[in-house]
Design a protein around this motif. Sequence first.
Motif, PDB file in Angstrom:
ATOM      1  N   PRO A 179     -30.837  24.863 -41.780  1.00  0.00           N
ATOM      2  CA  PRO A 179     -32.005  25.507 -42.396  1.00  0.00           C
ATOM      3  C   PRO A 179     -33.062  25.870 -41.358  1.00  0.00           C
ATOM      4  O   PRO A 179     -33.018  25.411 -40.225  1.00  0.00           O
ATOM      5  CB  PRO A 179     -32.522  24.438 -43.364  1.00  0.00           C
ATOM      6  CG  PRO A 179     -32.062  23.141 -42.758  1.00  0.00           C
ATOM      7  CD  PRO A 179     -30.726  23.444 -42.146  1.00  0.00           C
ATOM      8  N   ARG A 180     -33.995  26.712 -41.765  1.00  0.00           N
ATOM      9  CA  ARG A 180     -35.130  27.155 -40.952  1.00  0.00           C
ATOM     10  C   ARG A 180     -34.647  28.026 -39.796  1.00  0.00           C
ATOM     11  O   ARG A 180     -34.705  29.232 -39.856  1.00  0.00           O
ATOM     12  CB  ARG A 180     -35.985  25.982 -40.480  1.00  0.00           C
ATOM     13  CG  ARG A 180     -36.581  25.186 -41.631  1.00  0.00           C
ATOM     14  CD  ARG A 180     -37.418  24.030 -41.181  1.00  0.00           C
ATOM     15  NE  ARG A 180     -38.606  24.465 -40.444  1.00  0.00           N
ATOM     16  CZ  ARG A 180     -39.529  23.614 -39.990  1.00  0.00           C
ATOM     17  NH1 ARG A 180     -39.394  22.311 -40.164  1.00  0.00           N
ATOM     18  NH2 ARG A 180     -40.583  24.083 -39.344  1.00  0.00           N
ATOM     19  N   ARG A 181     -34.159  27.427 -38.720  1.00  0.00           N
ATOM     20  CA  ARG A 181     -33.553  28.208 -37.640  1.00  0.00           C
ATOM     21  C   ARG A 181     -32.158  27.683 -37.393  1.00  0.00           C
ATOM     22  O   ARG A 181     -31.955  26.483 -37.203  1.00  0.00           O
ATOM     23  CB  ARG A 181     -34.377  28.108 -36.342  1.00  0.00           C
ATOM     24  CG  ARG A 181     -35.697  28.848 -36.374  1.00  0.00           C
ATOM     25  CD  ARG A 181     -36.380  28.811 -35.009  1.00  0.00           C
ATOM     26  NE  ARG A 181     -35.680  29.631 -34.025  1.00  0.00           N
ATOM     27  CZ  ARG A 181     -36.020  29.688 -32.729  1.00  0.00           C
ATOM     28  NH1 ARG A 181     -37.042  28.966 -32.282  1.00  0.00           N
ATOM     29  NH2 ARG A 181     -35.362  30.464 -31.901  1.00  0.00           N
ATOM     30  N   ASP A 182     -31.163  28.591 -37.419  1.00  0.00           N
ATOM     31  CA  ASP A 182     -29.795  28.129 -37.218  1.00  0.00           C
ATOM     32  C   ASP A 182     -29.485  27.964 -35.732  1.00  0.00           C
ATOM     33  O   ASP A 182     -30.313  28.262 -34.862  1.00  0.00           O
ATOM     34  CB  ASP A 182     -28.796  29.075 -37.892  1.00  0.00           C
ATOM     35  CG  ASP A 182     -28.781  30.473 -37.262  1.00  0.00           C
ATOM     36  OD1 ASP A 182     -29.310  30.640 -36.156  1.00  0.00           O
ATOM     37  OD2 ASP A 182     -28.227  31.388 -37.899  1.00  0.00           O
ATOM     38  N   GLY A 183     -28.279  27.477 -35.463  1.00  0.00           N
ATOM     39  CA  GLY A 183     -27.911  27.196 -34.084  1.00  0.00           C
ATOM     40  C   GLY A 183     -27.864  28.406 -33.188  1.00  0.00           C
ATOM     41  O   GLY A 183     -28.315  28.374 -32.040  1.00  0.00           O
ATOM     42  N   LEU A 184     -27.333  29.520 -33.704  1.00  0.00           N
ATOM     43  CA  LEU A 184     -27.198  30.718 -32.883  1.00  0.00           C
ATOM     44  C   LEU A 184     -28.548  31.235 -32.408  1.00  0.00           C
ATOM     45  O   LEU A 184     -28.650  31.809 -31.322  1.00  0.00           O
ATOM     46  CB  LEU A 184     -26.467  31.820 -33.662  1.00  0.00           C
ATOM     47  CG  LEU A 184     -24.991  31.577 -33.961  1.00  0.00           C
ATOM     48  CD1 LEU A 184     -24.435  32.750 -34.743  1.00  0.00           C
ATOM     49  CD2 LEU A 184     -24.193  31.357 -32.683  1.00  0.00           C
ATOM     50  N   SER A 185     -29.583  31.044 -33.198  1.00  0.00           N
ATOM     51  CA  SER A 185     -30.898  31.586 -32.851  1.00  0.00           C
ATOM     52  C   SER A 185     -31.598  30.810 -31.741  1.00  0.00           C
ATOM     53  O   SER A 185     -32.595  31.288 -31.199  1.00  0.00           O
ATOM     54  CB  SER A 185     -31.804  31.621 -34.091  1.00  0.00           C
ATOM     55  OG  SER A 185     -32.140  30.307 -34.507  1.00  0.00           O
ATOM     56  N   VAL A 186     -31.061  29.634 -31.394  1.00  0.00           N
ATOM     57  CA  VAL A 186     -31.729  28.821 -30.370  1.00  0.00           C
ATOM     58  C   VAL A 186     -30.847  28.536 -29.160  1.00  0.00           C
ATOM     59  O   VAL A 186     -31.281  27.879 -28.219  1.00  0.00           O
ATOM     60  CB  VAL A 186     -32.240  27.483 -30.960  1.00  0.00           C
ATOM     61  CG1 VAL A 186     -33.300  27.747 -32.012  1.00  0.00           C
ATOM     62  CG2 VAL A 186     -31.099  26.656 -31.540  1.00  0.00           C
ATOM     63  N   VAL A 187     -29.602  29.033 -29.174  1.00  0.00           N
ATOM     64  CA  VAL A 187     -28.697  28.761 -28.049  1.00  0.00           C
ATOM     65  C   VAL A 187     -29.305  29.184 -26.723  1.00  0.00           C
ATOM     66  O   VAL A 187     -29.347  28.407 -25.757  1.00  0.00           O
ATOM     67  CB  VAL A 187     -27.334  29.467 -28.242  1.00  0.00           C
ATOM     68  CG1 VAL A 187     -26.487  29.317 -26.978  1.00  0.00           C
ATOM     69  CG2 VAL A 187     -26.598  28.898 -29.433  1.00  0.00           C
ATOM     70  N   ALA A 188     -29.780  30.412 -26.636  1.00  0.00           N
ATOM     71  CA  ALA A 188     -30.279  30.937 -25.363  1.00  0.00           C
ATOM     72  C   ALA A 188     -31.443  30.107 -24.840  1.00  0.00           C
ATOM     73  O   ALA A 188     -31.517  29.822 -23.640  1.00  0.00           O
ATOM     74  CB  ALA A 188     -30.704  32.393 -25.532  1.00  0.00           C
ATOM     75  N   GLU A 189     -32.337  29.710 -25.728  1.00  0.00           N
ATOM     76  CA  GLU A 189     -33.497  28.927 -25.293  1.00  0.00           C
ATOM     77  C   GLU A 189     -33.078  27.543 -24.811  1.00  0.00           C
ATOM     78  O   GLU A 189     -33.565  27.056 -23.786  1.00  0.00           O
ATOM     79  CB  GLU A 189     -34.493  28.808 -26.444  1.00  0.00           C
ATOM     80  CG  GLU A 189     -35.862  28.284 -26.018  1.00  0.00           C
ATOM     81  CD  GLU A 189     -36.915  28.468 -27.085  1.00  0.00           C
ATOM     82  OE1 GLU A 189     -38.002  27.868 -26.935  1.00  0.00           O
ATOM     83  OE2 GLU A 189     -36.663  29.203 -28.066  1.00  0.00           O
ATOM     84  N   LEU A 190     -32.162  26.908 -25.524  1.00  0.00           N
ATOM     85  CA  LEU A 190     -31.695  25.578 -25.133  1.00  0.00           C
ATOM     86  C   LEU A 190     -30.873  25.631 -23.845  1.00  0.00           C
ATOM     87  O   LEU A 190     -30.936  24.729 -23.011  1.00  0.00           O
ATOM     88  CB  LEU A 190     -30.854  24.966 -26.252  1.00  0.00           C
ATOM     89  CG  LEU A 190     -31.589  24.599 -27.535  1.00  0.00           C
ATOM     90  CD1 LEU A 190     -30.585  24.235 -28.631  1.00  0.00           C
ATOM     91  CD2 LEU A 190     -32.549  23.438 -27.296  1.00  0.00           C
ATOM     92  N   ALA A 191     -30.088  26.698 -23.683  1.00  0.00           N
ATOM     93  CA  ALA A 191     -29.208  26.818 -22.519  1.00  0.00           C
ATOM     94  C   ALA A 191     -29.980  27.021 -21.222  1.00  0.00           C
ATOM     95  O   ALA A 191     -29.413  26.910 -20.138  1.00  0.00           O
ATOM     96  CB  ALA A 191     -28.226  27.972 -22.715  1.00  0.00           C
ATOM     97  N   GLY A 192     -31.272  27.295 -21.318  1.00  0.00           N
ATOM     98  CA  GLY A 192     -32.059  27.453 -20.104  1.00  0.00           C
ATOM     99  C   GLY A 192     -32.208  26.171 -19.317  1.00  0.00           C
ATOM    100  O   GLY A 192     -32.421  26.204 -18.106  1.00  0.00           O
ATOM    101  N   SER A 193     -32.078  25.012 -19.996  1.00  0.00           N
ATOM    102  CA  SER A 193     -32.274  23.739 -19.297  1.00  0.00           C
ATOM    103  C   SER A 193     -31.196  22.708 -19.593  1.00  0.00           C
ATOM    104  O   SER A 193     -31.166  21.648 -18.964  1.00  0.00           O
ATOM    105  CB  SER A 193     -33.645  23.145 -19.671  1.00  0.00           C
ATOM    106  OG  SER A 193     -33.752  22.985 -21.078  1.00  0.00           O
ATOM    107  N   SER A 194     -30.311  22.982 -20.536  1.00  0.00           N
ATOM    108  CA  SER A 194     -29.260  22.033 -20.905  1.00  0.00           C
ATOM    109  C   SER A 194     -27.943  22.783 -21.111  1.00  0.00           C
ATOM    110  O   SER A 194     -27.936  23.985 -21.360  1.00  0.00           O
ATOM    111  CB  SER A 194     -29.619  21.300 -22.210  1.00  0.00           C
ATOM    112  OG  SER A 194     -30.854  20.636 -22.117  1.00  0.00           O
ATOM    113  N   ALA A 195     -26.853  22.049 -21.021  1.00  0.00           N
ATOM    114  CA  ALA A 195     -25.553  22.622 -21.370  1.00  0.00           C
ATOM    115  C   ALA A 195     -25.408  22.543 -22.882  1.00  0.00           C
ATOM    116  O   ALA A 195     -25.557  21.471 -23.464  1.00  0.00           O
ATOM    117  CB  ALA A 195     -24.431  21.849 -20.691  1.00  0.00           C
TER     118      ALA A 195
END
Length: 236
Positions: A64-80
Amino acid sequence: MTTEQGSLGVLIVDDSPVVRTGLRALIGTEPDLAVVGEASNGDEAIRMAAATRPDVVLLDVRMPRRDGLSVVAELAGSSAVLMLTFTDDPSVISQALSAGAVGYLVHGTFDASALSHMIRGAAAGVGAFSGPALAALRTTAQVEAPSGLRDGGHSLSPRQVEVMDLVAEGRSNSDIARTLFVAEKTVKNHINQIFASLCVSSRAEAIAAWVGLGKPAANLGPSVGPGTLRRAPLDP
């Protein structure tokens, strides 16, 4: 963020409390892995990742709210980012990899030992794909890109093709060496040459190109070429 005990830090992102509890229990049995936080949606994932700086994020797709695909790029900037979900839709897998995920796992297709191995690999930039995800990628390649690299258009030798097929199955260097009856150093040399030939910088990029989700980086824009996956592998 490697924890004070020297363990790899893992952030679990899933909207199901049952799934989060199960993953925490599995990861907790490994002395070199530690859960540093949990989140139930994409917004929470971004906040928790900023606070805990995990080495690896296990990320669900549908939340809900924001799904996984919408945050992959932001998370991948500092984590695998390792997608861990029930969804094996080829288009979803393609979007996740293009956004920077290093691997894609489908629940129910791996055991606790395999998950731990793939988390460690993800932290080192090694792509991981469970059977259904890899099958979906190959189906996409056959339907959308019949002339993809796996079917031609590359300069790999027959031996390198054998190595790349095994890499695409998620096999480790040691497994590949045993299968092909060669030294592990030989496998590493082949993979280095494959990366150079395919113009990629990680296993995940190589697999994506091999099954038809991308072409050599020289012919691509920034969405698929080297640099998309920001955590380059420590070892091929």
